[in-house]
Design an enzyme around this catalytic site. Structure first.
Site, PDB file in Angstrom:
ATOM      1  N   ALA A 107     162.717 -37.785  82.517  1.00 60.35           N
ATOM      2  CA  ALA A 107     164.079 -37.991  83.029  1.00 60.35           C
ATOM      3  C   ALA A 107     164.581 -36.844  83.919  1.00 60.35           C
ATOM      4  O   ALA A 107     164.936 -37.068  85.087  1.00 60.35           O
ATOM      5  CB  ALA A 107     165.037 -38.208  81.862  1.00 60.35           C
ATOM      6  N   ALA A 108     164.603 -35.623  83.393  1.00 65.00           N
ATOM      7  CA  ALA A 108     165.202 -34.530  84.157  1.00 65.00           C
ATOM      8  C   ALA A 108     164.393 -34.234  85.422  1.00 65.00           C
ATOM      9  O   ALA A 108     164.952 -34.146  86.521  1.00 65.00           O
ATOM     10  CB  ALA A 108     165.307 -33.270  83.285  1.00 65.00           C
TER      11      ALA A 108
ATOM     12  N   GLU B 146     152.780 -34.076  85.898  1.00 63.88           N
ATOM     13  CA  GLU B 146     153.051 -34.703  84.598  1.00 63.88           C
ATOM     14  C   GLU B 146     151.742 -34.763  83.831  1.00 63.88           C
ATOM     15  O   GLU B 146     150.763 -35.315  84.324  1.00 63.88           O
ATOM     16  CB  GLU B 146     153.636 -36.110  84.807  1.00 63.88           C
ATOM     17  CG  GLU B 146     153.658 -36.982  83.564  1.00 63.88           C
ATOM     18  CD  GLU B 146     154.374 -36.353  82.354  1.00 63.88           C
ATOM     19  OE1 GLU B 146     155.478 -35.809  82.546  1.00 63.88           O
ATOM     20  OE2 GLU B 146     153.796 -36.390  81.244  1.00 63.88           O
TER      21      GLU B 146
ATOM     22  N   CYS C  55     164.328 -42.639  74.000  1.00 64.30           N
ATOM     23  CA  CYS C  55     165.342 -43.145  73.071  1.00 64.30           C
ATOM     24  C   CYS C  55     165.111 -44.608  72.727  1.00 64.30           C
ATOM     25  O   CYS C  55     165.648 -45.123  71.747  1.00 64.30           O
ATOM     26  CB  CYS C  55     166.739 -43.035  73.671  1.00 64.30           C
ATOM     27  SG  CYS C  55     166.977 -41.615  74.726  1.00 64.30           S
TER      28      CYS C  55
ATOM     29  N   ARG D  44     158.364 -43.190  97.172  1.00 64.55           N
ATOM     30  CA  ARG D  44     159.561 -42.504  97.672  1.00 64.55           C
ATOM     31  C   ARG D  44     159.238 -41.116  98.219  1.00 64.55           C
ATOM     32  O   ARG D  44     160.128 -40.290  98.386  1.00 64.55           O
ATOM     33  CB  ARG D  44     160.591 -42.408  96.548  1.00 64.55           C
ATOM     34  CG  ARG D  44     161.294 -43.733  96.284  1.00 64.55           C
ATOM     35  CD  ARG D  44     162.102 -43.673  95.004  1.00 64.55           C
ATOM     36  NE  ARG D  44     163.012 -44.804  94.901  1.00 64.55           N
ATOM     37  CZ  ARG D  44     162.667 -46.020  94.482  1.00 64.55           C
ATOM     38  NH1 ARG D  44     161.408 -46.249  94.139  1.00 64.55           N
ATOM     39  NH2 ARG D  44     163.560 -46.981  94.434  1.00 64.55           N
TER      40      ARG D  44
ATOM     41  N   VAL E 283     150.596 -28.229  83.850  1.00 65.11           N
ATOM     42  CA  VAL E 283     150.813 -26.875  84.347  1.00 65.11           C
ATOM     43  C   VAL E 283     150.540 -25.915  83.195  1.00 65.11           C
ATOM     44  O   VAL E 283     151.078 -26.071  82.091  1.00 65.11           O
ATOM     45  CB  VAL E 283     152.239 -26.716  84.900  1.00 65.11           C
ATOM     46  CG1 VAL E 283     152.517 -25.251  85.248  1.00 65.11           C
ATOM     47  CG2 VAL E 283     152.416 -27.597  86.136  1.00 65.11           C
TER      48      VAL E 283
END
Lengths: 461, 461
Positions: free
Chosen positions: B17-18, B41, B51, B78, B88
């Site tokens: 999300a963030a 990722e 959630c 995009r 990472v």
């Protein structure tokens, strides 16, 4: 109880929400030895929920008495000298007394007061047209009205109902009659139902009502009620058409019932409602208070006075008046114009200013409309809702919100109601920490989605 | 797309999300010619709703992919150079570069950055005890976890489930397993479930859970997971007892995943989360931002930092970071600690401070608890709810609200969330113009009833 021993007397005119809340709250603060309380009510009932009448008529509420929060006997048991079926016919301000008439016997007498509370409520707007009083034509203002309508429904064989007016009462009565199995036509003077919304949002209500099988006739003024040979209603006529009707419900709205107050020289505003200060004291009168549907309220967003007949305001007024009359202190700072309603499963809500209100108040604004869902999109029962938001140019202050949707749409307006009260900007609203979990909201609550779009539009303007 | 032509490069660590909100928002503001965006990722998925996992496990959501808001392909379309299954392993702050390892091949390489976003999320707390890794013991943090649990449920014949932990995840998983037909026991270290509430309110959740057939074991710490001859879980042991289990779900909560950031010398707070400024920039670092479950957030009521893993905050952080990275301006002012959840038809909500939070923050307060109904008492479906409210002594400022009830209870907490944000007093709240109609609320909304009682108690104090 020796009431004559009381050091002062409070007289209350009107035995419904505002009047009896005031009386009860004053009694909590002062016992009978310190304050005698005399309350006059011209009808048969006290402290009932007029807002509940459509649900009683529609069958969601089975018994009339469920709508009565407190009976005359209960009020009397709390030390209130409640005089039912007694109509106050005159207020003598200089003499500090009221004249009251027993409705049944016609007997009149004067009662003096040290403090007076005026809670005379509102009266329904009845169109002046031929046939408006014909059997089968009903208002839904009082419990007696509701009973009369139910009696008509029980007696009437035909199943065609016409509702005149498409505001809250109109759409709620449309639902009630649908629930009773009627074919319902709503005749509306405005371009869309729910003129408390902007027309683009009213359009959504229109479409949903048609989806429910309700026939919606807009831009139409009822010119007369046509009656049959039996004298009963048989149709409603507009300038252009006739709508057959076995029963007609008038839901055109109400006006403040202030004839008594005006005759006594008390100040009313441009909506014909009594003008009060923030403690609900009638302006210019130290010992007279007023509240409920007979007063005008300050709209905190526009800074102008409005008339809003709503039980929640009446109860708040009553509490405030009772506190002040009882020697305490409380104020009613004003409203932001919040209202919710529903037609079957369609929920309709608004708070703050519509576009025309903003223009009238001299405010420049940006308006945005978004669609989102009541729950996370993947969660069962998630339903679409449309949120329209207005924000002031330059300041970015929230001006108003309108919501039309299904379950979970209506009470979301409370977020905006609190934000309006606090004078928040839409930019501030984008950071609001609202409750999120998939069964309750998308990760961005619809109100936040609207706030983001409004903030973005203001930045670009 | 010629990414090498970009004038600067943004690197994002973490594709949920963030991180991906930040990347998407930055991309909206700056095209590929101005900003190259590389996102790493380590897992298989991007931008999914953690959630939502309990509802997928419980069967309310049918397909895993419904929980995915945006796939890697959609992000790439995009103009985001998204590298999946790439972890990472080091941040070189001085050298402005990150080292990443391809999870499958093990190949490592350095990527330089002009701007860095750390969105490494949280990791579940796994109790250090024998058997915690046995087959049949599951976390529910990731989509992979959810799939593994569903696979176990499909394979397991026994119907006894033990949930360890009684916070949000614990109670939601209890519901999920009830929905799947399991006998559910919840083992809870605290005195009542939902330690995010005061114990008196948690008690109501306890009673409701037992009413749903869930066995609630409080004041109990799991000491080990017992396995059978096949190596699979067969029971959960506490100091006092054993609870047979065919499947065990760990729902003990999460901690910020900040090992990478700490190794790089970035500042973390007392909850082990990264510390940022109001623009979500890591303190002391001009070109590093952080958001989501790996950061601490400012609690606007207590003035202290907290760690709250919640998708709605992560999305807001991402938006704010993206705006700032993309050359715009936005801040995340903080939270008031709002959370909603449900167990079957029981709704649970809180915002602001609990009694112990208030004490810890040095605040003196009054607390009140009221019972009211979700709708007018006479309206069908009206259900009881309990509202607890805390207000500061002297100032009268609202400090917190907790609500336990049925339909319509949970999202009412938003009223208090906005009032907290605005710094309202409970006295001011008594005048709030909230939506009223019989299907939506009693004439005094339950939150107003609580505010009135709190204001009255403060006046009497």
């Amino acid at each position: 109880m020796n009431m004559s021993a009381a050091s002062e007397r409070l007289v209350v005119i009107g035995g419904d929400a505002a009047g009896m809340s005031a009386a009860s709250q004053a009694r909590r603060l002062k016992g009978p030895e310190a304050l005698e309380i005399v309350a006059f009510e011209r009808g048969h009932f006290t402290s009932y929920s007029a807002c509940g009448i459509p649900y009683w008529v529609g069958g969601d509420v089975e018994e009339r008495d469920e709508l009565i929060a407190r009976t005359p006997e209960e009020h009397r048991a709390r030390g209130i000298d409640l005089r039912m079926r007694t109509e106050v016919t005159e207020i003598d301000v200089a003499g500090q007394r009221v004249r009251a008439r027993d409705v049944d016997s016609g007997a009149e007498s004067w009662t003096s007061y040290d403090k007076l509370v005026i809670a005379t409520g509102a009266r329904p707007i009845r169109p002046e047209m031929p046939g408006a009083d014909a059997p089968g034509v009903h208002g839904v203002q009082t419990l007696d009205d509701g009973q009369a309508l139910l009696d008509t429904l029980a007696r009437t064989r035909g199943r065609r109902a016409v509702v005149v007016g498409a505001g809250y009462i109109g759409v709620e009565m449309a639902e009630a009659l649908i629930n009773r199995g009627y074919e319902v036509t709503v005749v509306n003077r405005g371009s869309e139902p729910m003129s408390t919304l902007d027309a683009d949002m009213g359009r959504l209500v229109h479409e949903a009502m048609e989806g429910l099988g309700i026939t919606m006739v807009n831009d139409a003024t009822v010119t007369k009620v046509l009656t049959g040979e039996d004298g009963r209603v048989r149709a409603v006529a507009t300038e252009d058409a006739e709508y057959p009707a076995d029963v007609v419900v008038l839901g055109i709205g109400v006006r403040p019932e202030t004839s008594l107050a005006k005759a006594a020289g008390l100040p009313v505003g441009r909506h014909d409602g009594l003008l009060t200060d923030l403690a609900q004291r009638v302006r210019g009168h130290e010992n007279i208070w007023a509240g409920g549907d007979c007063v005008e309220v300050l709209d905190l967003v526009s800074g102008q006075e409005r008339h809003i007949a709503l039980g929640t305001h009446a109860n708040k007024h009553g509490q405030v008046i009772g506190a002040n009359v009882g020697g305490g202190y409380a104020t009613f700072p004003g409203v932001v114009g919040t209202a919710v309603s529903k037609v079957c499963d369609l929920e309709i809500a608004r708070t703050g200013l519509r576009e025309k209100d903003a223009r009238r108040a001299g405010l420049q604004y940006e308006a945005v409309t978004i669609e989102s869902t009541s729950r996370a999109g993947y969660y069962p029962g998630a339903s679409l809702m449309t949120v329209k938001m207005l924000a002031e140019r330059r300041t970015g202050r929230l001006l108003g919100v309108q919501i039309v949707g299904r379950e979970g749409a209506g009470k979301r307006v409370d977020i905006a109601a609190v934000a309006l009260t606090a004078g928040m900007t839409v930019e501030q609203m984008t950071a609001l920490d609202l409750g999120y979990a998939p069964p309750f909201s998308p990760v961005w609550d619809p109100v936040l989605v609207a706030a983001r779009k409004a903030a973005s539009k203001l930045r670009a303007a």
